[in-house]
Design a protein around this motif. Structure first.
Motif, PDB file in Angstrom:
ATOM      1  N   GLU A   1     -16.369  40.350  16.853  1.00 51.44           N
ATOM      2  CA  GLU A   1     -15.326  40.864  15.946  1.00 51.44           C
ATOM      3  C   GLU A   1     -13.871  40.845  16.440  1.00 51.44           C
ATOM      4  N   VAL A   2     -13.854  40.538  17.652  1.00 54.46           N
ATOM      5  CA  VAL A   2     -12.592  40.362  18.329  1.00 54.46           C
ATOM      6  C   VAL A   2     -12.458  39.409  19.599  1.00 54.46           C
ATOM      7  N   THR A   3     -11.437  38.546  19.815  1.00 55.16           N
ATOM      8  CA  THR A   3     -11.353  37.746  21.069  1.00 55.16           C
ATOM      9  C   THR A   3      -9.990  37.865  21.454  1.00 55.16           C
ATOM     10  N   ASP A   4      -9.819  37.687  22.699  1.00 54.55           N
ATOM     11  CA  ASP A   4      -8.584  37.877  23.383  1.00 54.55           C
ATOM     12  C   ASP A   4      -8.271  37.080  24.367  1.00 54.55           C
ATOM     13  N   LEU A   5      -7.265  36.232  24.806  1.00 51.61           N
ATOM     14  CA  LEU A   5      -7.175  35.280  25.718  1.00 51.61           C
ATOM     15  C   LEU A   5      -5.716  35.496  26.535  1.00 51.61           C
ATOM     16  N   ALA A   6      -5.737  35.915  27.654  1.00 52.34           N
ATOM     17  CA  ALA A   6      -4.436  36.265  28.274  1.00 52.34           C
ATOM     18  C   ALA A   6      -4.410  34.830  29.231  1.00 52.34           C
ATOM     19  N   THR A   7      -3.085  34.391  29.155  1.00 57.00           N
ATOM     20  CA  THR A   7      -3.052  32.893  29.972  1.00 57.00           C
ATOM     21  C   THR A   7      -1.934  33.148  31.006  1.00 57.00           C
ATOM     22  N   PRO A   8      -1.736  32.463  31.829  1.00 55.81           N
ATOM     23  CA  PRO A   8      -0.677  32.625  32.907  1.00 55.81           C
ATOM     24  C   PRO A   8       0.795  33.063  32.144  1.00 55.81           C
ATOM     25  N   LEU A   9       1.092  32.543  30.954  1.00 57.90           N
ATOM     26  CA  LEU A   9       2.121  32.837  30.230  1.00 57.90           C
ATOM     27  C   LEU A   9       2.244  34.402  29.942  1.00 57.90           C
ATOM     28  N   THR A  10       0.965  34.939  29.675  1.00 56.69           N
ATOM     29  CA  THR A  10       0.732  36.274  29.369  1.00 56.69           C
ATOM     30  C   THR A  10       1.246  37.089  30.461  1.00 56.69           C
ATOM     31  N   TYR A  11       0.814  36.861  31.657  1.00 58.71           N
ATOM     32  CA  TYR A  11       1.031  37.340  33.057  1.00 58.71           C
ATOM     33  C   TYR A  11       2.589  37.328  33.081  1.00 58.71           C
ATOM     34  N   GLU A  12       3.020  36.128  32.939  1.00 50.86           N
ATOM     35  CA  GLU A  12       4.429  36.022  33.326  1.00 50.86           C
ATOM     36  C   GLU A  12       5.359  36.930  32.155  1.00 50.86           C
TER      37      GLU A  12
END
Ligand SMILES: Cc1cc2nc3c(=O)[nH]c(=O)nc-3n(C[C@H](O)[C@H](O)[C@H](O)COP(=O)(O)OP(=O)(O)OC[C@H]3O[C@@H](n4cnc5c(N)ncnc54)[C@H](O)[C@@H]3O)c2cc1C
Length: 483
Positions: A403-414
């Motif tokens: 139903e949902v997917t979510d990917l946090a990359t290093p750019l997200t943390y930055e």
């Protein structure tokens, strides 16, 4: 006296509790909209993505860190600690799953296992000592207990050896390949074996390294609530832009709209970032130059998937083996831990489950290039699909039910926390030194956070937050009040 704390991550919030209790007027400036920094969780379409705590050191009173979690309200009635056992279950498609229990005698007697157990037993009493700064007035002084240190001696004697070898090398002696694959789950085996053995020893201690229910966001919010209930102030969406010292030794912290005066400042954002961006000139002290030269980003991709299926038949934390490896963001993964939150009923709509995984390793350059050439979204989708493709071999129910997917990359943390190259924590590599900032820079200016103490996670964030306030109290001749 007024102290401004830059950052409402765990170290900033902990500093704020102790500063306020010790009588300082306390203002916390936070760039993001929520407390917790990288230790956070968030909802997507009703699914809670636990993007922070997987285990918390200090969940038992025997570990001195527990006192900090209790004093600051991090752990309370609304987030009871769950202690999972088995800790990990191997899924490799080669026969019955095998499990890693907290009772390490269940590992059996295979080659290399006894040696590992011996190392862990030497670390039975090992912990981060929490001391009071000499010469500081404290309302509730911690008594020095020599026995505490004597008990740690076996671990201390092993430390020089464990610091120079990796977790992989330590585990090479375990002959049984399946068991070895399972043991890789404990802690990133690329980092030094000290981190590995210490982590395993906390799992082996009854009730230790549990998980506070409600997750990272509830724990962070608990500490933030303690700050405000004590009369401290937290301003979200208010990044500090510059810290300037005035001729009288006080400080000005500039935000987009104001210049705020303070007698002291505690800087808790990633110190590798702060040395270059928060002061009128980049800091040029020897330690800062070393940090600039030696510190590397520590990256992860955090992946969460909401599945319309009850996955309670599967273990909580699965060490999945991928043969051939899973290829994602230019890296190969032979194994990944997949966390199954089906038993945490608040984490997903009824009958549904959220599963998460953390794909570690350097990937900042890959994502930065993708952002620049306009393929960021597409590449994120490719990582998600590659992951799903592999995981569905072990959990077929996810097919057609996502139903949902979510990917946090290093750019997200930055973007959200402004960590150096999107770092998510600090690791201590075999044979390498740590390059940290000092907690006390000078009277009135302090650093706290994960790049000011030993490596890794919430414990150094907590300990350095407390220590920064102790330095502050000593410099300004104020009594330190912890509770
Ligand atoms: C996916 C994941 C899993 C993890 N698992 C665990 C685990 O199981 N156990 C464990 O112990 N640790 C774990 N960690 C690591 C742990 O969460 C971190 O080490 C710890 O939270 C770092 O806290 P900190 O206060 O030092 O830094 P941060 O969390 O980076 O806090 C700094 C704060 O400063 C803010 N900030 C930045 N720039 C500014 C500015 N200019 N002005 C104002 N505010 C600013 C940021 O937004 C942030 O809120 C995990 C981390 C991640 C991401």
């Amino acid at each position: 006296m007024r102290v401004i704390i830059v950052g409402a991550g765990i170290s900033g919030l902990i500093s704020a509790v102790y500063a306020r209790r010790s009588g300082f007027e306390t203002l916390v400036l936070e760039k993001a909209a929520n407390p917790g920094g990288v230790s956070t969780s968030w909802r997507r379409k009703g699914y809670l993505m636990e993007g922070g705590i997987h285990w918390l050191i200090g969940t038992t009173p025997e570990n001195p860190l527990h006192e900090i979690w209790k004093e600051t309200g991090a752990l309370q009635e609304n987030n009871p600690v769950f202690v999972k056992d088995p800790i990990y279950t191997l899924m490799d498609g080669k026969g019955e799953p095998i499990e890693l229990f907290r009772d390490l005698s269940k590992l059996g007697k295979g080659a290399g296992v006894g040696r590992l157990r011996f190392f862990v037993s030497c670390f039975r009493h090992f912990h981060t000592p929490i001391q009071d700064l000499p010469g500081m007035k404290s309302r509730y002084p911690r008594r020095f207990n020599p026995w505490e240190y004597v008990q740690m001696l076996p671990a201390v004697l092993l430390t020089p050896y464990l610091m120079i070898i990796s977790g992989y090398r330590l585990l090479n002696r375990v002959r049984d390949k399946r068991l070895r694959n399972l043991l890789y789950a404990v802690c990133d085996p690329e980092v030094n074996a000290l981190s590995y053995v210490y982590t395993l020893s906390t799992f082996a201690a009854e009730g230790e390294s549990g998980y506070p229910e409600g997750g990272s966001i509830r724990m962070a919010q608990n500490i933030a609530d303690t700050v405000t209930s004590l009369g401290g102030e937290i301003r979200y969406r208010t990044p500090a832009e510059q810290i300037r010292e005035l001729p009288d030794g006080s400080y000005v912290v500039k935000t987009a709209t104001e210049e705020l005066r303070a007698d002291a400042v505690i800087v808790t954002l990633d110190a590798r970032k702060a040395i270059d961006k928060l002061f009128p000139e980049p800091l040029q002290d020897r330690w800062a130059r070393k940090m600039r030269k030696k510190v590397l980003g520590e990256h992860c991709m955090f992946l969460g998937i909401g599945v319309k299926a009850n996955l309670q038949a599967y273990p909580r934390s699965m060490q999945m083996i991928f043969d051939p490896p899973l290829e994602a963001a230019g890296r190969s993964y032979n194994f990944l831990i997949v966390n199954n939150y089906s038993r945490n009923t608040e984490y997903a709509p009824e009958g549904c489950t959220v599963i998460t995984s953390l794909l570690g390793g350097w990937s900042y350059g890959y994502w930065k290039a993708a952002r620049e050439d306009g393929t960021y979204k597409e590449k994120k989708e490719a990582v998600i699909q590659a992951f799903i493709e592999r995981v569905k071999r072990y959990i077929p129910e996810i097919e057609g039910n996502i139903e949902v997917t979510d990917l946090a990359t290093p750019l997200t943390y930055e973007r959200y926390c402004d960590t150096f190259e999107g770092s998510y924590m600090t690791h201590w590599m075999p044979g390498k030194a740590l390059h940290n900032a000092p907690v006390r820079y000078k009277k009135g200016l302090y650093f706290a956070g994960q790049r000011t103490a030993y490596s890794g996670g919430l414990p150094p964030a907590a300990v350095s937050g407390r220590s920064a306030v102790q330095h502050l109290c000593r410099d300004f001749d104020v009594e330190f009040v912890s509770r």
